[in-house]
Design an enzyme around this catalytic site. Structure first.
Site, PDB file in Angstrom:
ATOM      1  N   LEU A 235       0.836  -1.203   0.000  1.00 57.25           N
ATOM      2  CA  LEU A 235       0.000   0.000   0.000  1.00 57.25           C
ATOM      3  C   LEU A 235       0.868   1.249   0.000  1.00 57.25           C
ATOM      4  O   LEU A 235       1.821   1.342   0.789  1.00 57.25           O
ATOM      5  CB  LEU A 235      -0.910   0.010   1.230  1.00 57.25           C
ATOM      6  CG  LEU A 235      -1.821  -1.203   1.406  1.00 57.25           C
ATOM      7  CD1 LEU A 235      -2.421  -1.215   2.798  1.00 57.25           C
ATOM      8  CD2 LEU A 235      -2.916  -1.185   0.357  1.00 57.25           C
ATOM      9  N   SER A 236       0.531   2.204  -0.847  1.00 56.72           N
ATOM     10  CA  SER A 236       1.241   3.479  -0.924  1.00 56.72           C
ATOM     11  C   SER A 236       2.726   3.217  -1.175  1.00 56.72           C
ATOM     12  O   SER A 236       3.078   2.531  -2.142  1.00 56.72           O
ATOM     13  CB  SER A 236       0.991   4.293   0.339  1.00 56.72           C
ATOM     14  OG  SER A 236       1.420   5.634   0.168  1.00 56.72           O
TER      15      SER A 236
END
Length: 405
Positions: A235-236
């Site tokens: 994520l990210s």
């Protein structure tokens, strides 16, 4: 400013995004949308003290209400209230980046967020425990969640957060959907993240294969894990970290990059004018630090990004953050990624716009590219605020892939 981010704070991109991020966990019980609107209505744009005060008050209120429901044996309500408390405490602490190691309020809010999450998992039907993952003479803290107590081998989703997320946040933002699909979940804090950073002073490293390999080793040692159904989900900034690891670690069946990142340093380089990059390269540190200070007064997100970088990279100078991120690139290694890969892209990503497409175009493995849309409310960084649609896309792709003979 991307249209979705304007909703809560029309004149402050960073506040707007973080509010949308907090609101997005409503689909897993971690927020009430109207409550987030009410919280934000009491915060002047850019006022970090008011931000902390209002989100902390919301966390305190949710924790109190959770205990009241628990006393009345209203378990579902108590569970969701504890999840809201965890989310709100994390959000309250977000901008405390002057000296988090010695900031008692920062440490207190972090602890409240973690204990609230643990209280929520105690009320869930899943088997949950805190784990310690062996890592280079020490351990990494993790949360292991299983659909049930069966040792029948099944899939496991290893959740890798990013530049500022914690294992608790990714466990309820992604883990809830994975558990409903019958998969186990292992969320962890690596170097530079959450508890590993705060309590062990482990700082980020660009060669993330040295982190993921022991995490996969740990997962494979569990009797309920099917070695052919390991999923890595980044994520990210985790979109870079997981991709980097996958160039060297090939035991996963699938990787999901939300969002895909080829060059993490671009998030900072895009904010730095050409003259600034020249000065950094030629050692004009005092001048650059002065310019950074002036830029911070005008841009909440830039100020937070550099201050957070000093902390997570273990640095003493802000200009060194701009140097350190240059190592976080897949140049020269990504051709080694062999694992089937889903690359997600958010149309209005204000951090890393264009990075998912650049990564996807360079991949030579089996791959799929999905750009979620404004019409779906999914165009902000990592599609925050549209978690249900995001989890649907990821789940559809993984269920198809993992069902292959």
């Amino acid at each position: 400013m991307p249209p979705l981010i304007k909703h809560f704070f029309p004149r402050n991109e960073s506040f707007g995004f973080e509010a949308l991020r907090a609101a997005g966990y409503s689909n897993s019980g971690g927020a009430d949308v109207a409550e987030v609107i009410a919280i934000c209505s009491r915060i002047p744009s850019g006022d970090e003290d008011a931000w902390l005060r209002e989100w902390k008050a919301a966390g305190d209120r949710a924790a109190t209400n959770a205990k009241m429901s628990l006393a009345k044996a209203n378990t579902p309500a108590a569970r969701d209230a504890f999840l809201r408390a965890s989310n709100y405490y994390r959000t309250a602490e977000f901008y405390r980046r002057v000296d988090p190691f010695n900031d008692e309020l920062s440490k207190s809010l972090d602890k409240l967020g973690r204990t609230s999450f643990c209280a929520a998992t105690d009320l869930m039907p899943y088997v949950t425990k805190s784990v310690s993952i062996p890592y280079e003479g020490t351990t990494l803290p993790g949360i292991l969640m299983r659909p049930d107590r069966s040792d029948q081998p099944g899939p496991i989703f290893i959740l890798n957060g990013g530049y500022d997320s914690t294992k608790e946040e990714v466990a309820y933002s992604v883990g809830a959907s994975a558990l409903e699909l019958g998969a186990s979940v292992l969320a962890f804090d690596g170097p530079g993240q959450g508890q590993a950073l705060r309590e062990q002073r482990l700082f980020f490293r660009h060669d993330w294969e040295n982190v993921i390999t022991p995490v996969i080793d740990y997962a494979l040692a569990q009797p309920f894990v099917n070695k052919d159904k390991i999923v890595l989900l980044g994520l990210s900034m985790g979109g870079y970290l997981v991709a980097r690891a996958a160039a060297f670690e090939h035991r996963a069946a699938a990787i999901v990059l939300n969002d895909g990142i080829y060059d993490f340093g671009s998030a900072f380089r895009n904010k730095t004018p050409a003259i600034g990059r020249y000065l950094i390269k030629n050692g004009w540190d005092r001048t650059v630090n002065f310019v950074i200070h002036r830029m911070e007064q005008l841009d909440t997100g830039f100020k937070w990004g550099v201050s957070n970088g000093k902390w997570v990279f273990g640095l003493n100078s802000k200009v060194d953050v701009l140097r350190s991120v240059e190592k976080y690139t897949l140049k020269g290694v990504m051709e080694n990624i062999k694992t089937p890969t889903l690359v997600l892209d958010a149309l209005d990503d204000h951090f890393l716009k264009g990075q998912p497409r650049e990564l996807f175009d360079r991949l030579t493995c089996e791959k799929e590219f999905v750009q979620l849309t404004r019409e779906e409310g999914a165009s902000a960084h990592c599609s925050v605020g549209a978690n249900a649609r995001l989890n649907q896309v990821v789940g559809d792709w993984l269920m198809d892939l993992l069902s292959r003979p």
